[in-house]
Design a protein around this motif. Sequence first.
Motif, short mmCIF file in Angstrom:
data_model
loop_
_atom_site.label_atom_id
_atom_site.label_comp_id
_atom_site.label_asym_id
_atom_site.label_seq_id
_atom_site.Cartn_x
_atom_site.Cartn_y
_atom_site.Cartn_z
N ARG A 14 0.98 -1.36 -0.49
CA ARG A 14 0.10 0.16 -0.20
C ARG A 14 0.94 1.42 -0.40
NH1 ARG A 14 -3.55 -2.12 4.05
NH2 ARG A 14 -1.84 -1.36 5.48
N ASN A 15 2.10 1.40 0.53
CA ASN A 15 2.77 2.20 1.16
C ASN A 15 3.96 2.61 -0.44
OD1 ASN A 15 1.20 3.09 3.10
ND2 ASN A 15 2.75 1.57 3.96
N LYS A 50 0.91 -0.34 -6.09
CA LYS A 50 -1.09 -0.67 -6.28
C LYS A 50 -1.15 -0.87 -7.27
CE LYS A 50 -3.54 2.75 -3.41
NZ LYS A 50 -3.95 3.84 -2.71
N GLU A 52 -4.56 -1.54 -10.66
CA GLU A 52 -5.37 -0.70 -11.00
C GLU A 52 -6.61 -0.69 -10.60
OE1 GLU A 52 -5.69 -1.63 -15.05
OE2 GLU A 52 -3.84 -1.57 -15.22
N GLN A 53 -6.72 -0.99 -9.45
CA GLN A 53 -8.09 -1.22 -8.58
C GLN A 53 -7.82 -1.38 -7.50
OE1 GLN A 53 -9.50 -5.12 -11.04
NE2 GLN A 53 -9.23 -3.27 -12.37
N GLY A 54 -6.70 -1.19 -7.27
CA GLY A 54 -6.11 -0.53 -5.59
C GLY A 54 -6.22 -2.24 -5.33
N GLN A 55 -5.38 -2.73 -5.41
CA GLN A 55 -5.11 -3.90 -4.82
C GLN A 55 -3.23 -4.07 -4.40
OE1 GLN A 55 -5.83 -3.55 -8.82
NE2 GLN A 55 -5.92 -5.34 -9.55
N ALA A 56 -3.29 -4.80 -4.08
CA ALA A 56 -1.88 -4.90 -3.39
C ALA A 56 -1.41 -5.76 -3.52
CB ALA A 56 -1.71 -5.13 -1.70
N GLN A 57 0.25 -5.49 -4.51
CA GLN A 57 0.88 -6.23 -5.56
C GLN A 57 2.62 -5.75 -5.19
OE1 GLN A 57 0.04 -4.93 -9.65
NE2 GLN A 57 -2.11 -6.90 -9.52
N GLU A 88 0.19 -10.63 -6.66
CA GLU A 88 -0.72 -9.51 -6.51
C GLU A 88 -0.89 -10.63 -4.66
OE1 GLU A 88 -4.06 -8.17 -8.23
OE2 GLU A 88 -5.59 -8.46 -7.44
#
Length: 164
Positions: A14-15, A50, A52-57, A88
């Motif tokens: 996320r960061n 992050k 495209e749909q905000g997934q944590a990768q 992901e």
Amino acid sequence: MSQQLAIDSFAFARNGRVLEGTLAVSDLERLHDLLAEVEGEVRFRVQGVKGEQGQAQLRLTASATLPLACQRCLGAIDFAVEVDSLLELVPEGAEMSQDELEDDSKDFLPVAGELDVAELVEDEVLLALPVAPRHEKCSLPGATEAGERISPFAVLAGLKGKPN
Ligand SMILES: [Zn+2]
């Protein structure tokens, strides 16, 4: 023991954090059986991304030159491993849709939260190695000249008691 490189995976992604460094091959014990010699190191970089749909990768890159043991003569084959994976993060035990499972553009990594980066790098390097590495030309240790090999047909003939 190997160094602990634990990250809080979802927060890390996320960061958009980055962790890079090197791991001694001597600490990556699951690689040892595949190597002619336990030496060298693996350079790695993990970056939180992050989707495209905000997934944590996590994007993991790693590189190393490893002396793989040849499956025929057990001698070393210097193999350049390059890993570049987009992983992901999914909560451990999460249900996944068929579409997600069939998406080849990325891999899913079930995590409980904390993630051991050294173990992840080891996993990805293992996946990037050839299954049965062999020199293009080499012979079994102690093998005789090619011309002296017993042909399987000669053995068969011998078993039947009918030479020729
Ligand atoms: Zn060989």
